[in-house]
Design a protein around this motif. Structure first.
Motif, short mmCIF file in Angstrom:
data_model
loop_
_atom_site.label_atom_id
_atom_site.label_comp_id
_atom_site.label_asym_id
_atom_site.label_seq_id
_atom_site.Cartn_x
_atom_site.Cartn_y
_atom_site.Cartn_z
N LEU A 194 12.49 -11.98 7.20
CA LEU A 194 13.84 -11.59 7.04
C LEU A 194 14.09 -10.37 6.33
O LEU A 194 15.01 -9.14 6.32
CB LEU A 194 14.32 -12.68 6.68
CG LEU A 194 14.61 -13.88 8.03
CD1 LEU A 194 15.65 -15.28 7.39
CD2 LEU A 194 15.33 -13.35 8.74
N ASP A 195 12.96 -10.55 5.20
CA ASP A 195 13.15 -9.28 4.06
C ASP A 195 12.67 -8.00 4.54
O ASP A 195 13.34 -7.16 4.59
CB ASP A 195 12.40 -10.17 2.65
CG ASP A 195 11.85 -8.66 1.83
OD1 ASP A 195 13.43 -8.43 1.21
OD2 ASP A 195 11.67 -7.91 1.48
N LEU B 201 15.19 -6.90 6.91
CA LEU B 201 16.62 -6.62 6.79
C LEU B 201 16.75 -5.04 5.29
O LEU B 201 17.47 -4.46 5.11
CB LEU B 201 17.12 -7.60 5.86
CG LEU B 201 17.41 -8.24 8.01
CD1 LEU B 201 18.44 -9.80 6.50
CD2 LEU B 201 18.03 -7.88 8.34
N ARG B 202 15.43 -5.43 4.22
CA ARG B 202 15.85 -4.63 3.43
C ARG B 202 14.89 -2.75 3.59
O ARG B 202 13.29 -3.68 4.76
CB ARG B 202 15.19 -5.04 2.09
CG ARG B 202 14.84 -4.34 1.63
CD ARG B 202 14.57 -5.63 -0.26
NE ARG B 202 13.64 -5.89 -0.49
CZ ARG B 202 12.07 -5.72 -1.15
NH1 ARG B 202 12.92 -4.89 -2.08
NH2 ARG B 202 11.49 -6.32 -1.17
#
Length: 268
Positions: free
Chosen positions: A116-117, A120-121
């Motif tokens: 997820l990191d 999204l980042r």
């Protein structure tokens, strides 16, 4: 049949070692949990230990056949490597006492949150705005101990942390994944030594899957995985596929998600 399946998975292990710097950890842990299901709750510690041994051999071989100019990017990392090793010793030792459910779901949660990191980042799939003329940075030495500890505890080898970090430091995927192998070796070698020195779990059967453990390591599973992996590493290092950088990054992210799902589904 188990031998054939493990060797086939070994082919995938070899490909992920070269293409993603995994060294076998992400792939090996869920597979050995499945192969040694007869061990019950002891299957995960055995899988983590076996993964460490597989990573030692595959990461060492991949490092040995990596072009020297690529490895030169690790210059100045002298303090990082012993700190990785020290953290790995602590993480491998702690994993021997952790409840199986905790270790399993920590593996799933960590890999899922990392995916997820990355999604999204900015900085992994998308550039973080660093000027193209700015040289790529190395990993800070202070990151060595925590990376080593978490990687050895979970049996993931460290590439889940080192590849994204080097990617965000300015390295293209093909360099970040290649450099993950010597860093994985620094984590896996002490972790494997701690695992080999351990005592087999009381649940180990006398025959069949999970039998003949050396410490916490299943040499049968490790050997089958390596028989499939090493030829693939040799071929792909000699003739690496040409993969666009963004596609390479997306594939890395997709594999993280697939492994987290496989581990979650393997839970009793």
């Amino acid at each position: 049949m188990d031998m054939a399946i493990l060797m086939a998975i070994g082919l995938l292990t070899g490909a992920t070692t070269v293409l993603f710097g995994f060294g076998g950890g992400f792939v090996a842990v869920p597979v050995v949990v499945w192969a040694d299901a007869a061990l019950g709750t002891a299957a995960l510690p055995v899988a983590t230990a076996t993964s460490a041994l597989v990573m030692v051999v595959s990461a060492a071989f991949a490092t040995a056949v990596t072009p020297r100019p690529v490895l030169l990017a690790l210059r100045g990392s002298g303090a990082l490597l012993p700190l990785l090793a020290a953290g790995a010793c602590a993480g491998a030792y702690a994993s021997r006492f952790a409840p199986a459910a905790l270790a399993r779901w920590a593996f799933v949660a960590y890999v899922a949150l990392t995916a997820l990191d990355l999604l999204l980042r900015p900085g992994f799939l998308r550039t973080a705005g660093r000027p193209r003329t700015e040289p790529a940075r190395g990993l800070p030495a202070t990151a060595g101990a925590p990376i080593g500890a978490v990687a050895a505890f979970l049996g993931v080898g460290g590439s889940v942390m080192t590849v994204p970090a080097m990617r965000r430091a300015g390295h293209p995927m093909k360099v970040a994944t290649a450099l993950a192998n010597p860093l994985t070796l620094a984590v896996a070698l002490p972790a494997a030594a701690v695992s080999l020195a351990g005592s087999p779990p009381p649940a180990a059967p006398a025959t069949g899957p999970g039998a003949g453990l050396v410490g916490l390591v299943d040499p049968y599973a490790a050997g089958a995985l390596l028989l499939g992996a090493l030829p693939v590493i040799a071929v792909l290092r000699r003739r690496p596929p040409r993969i666009p950088d963004r596609v390479h990054a997306c594939a890395y992210l997709g594999l993280l998600a697939a492994v987290a799902l496989a581990m979650a589904l393997s839970a009793p």
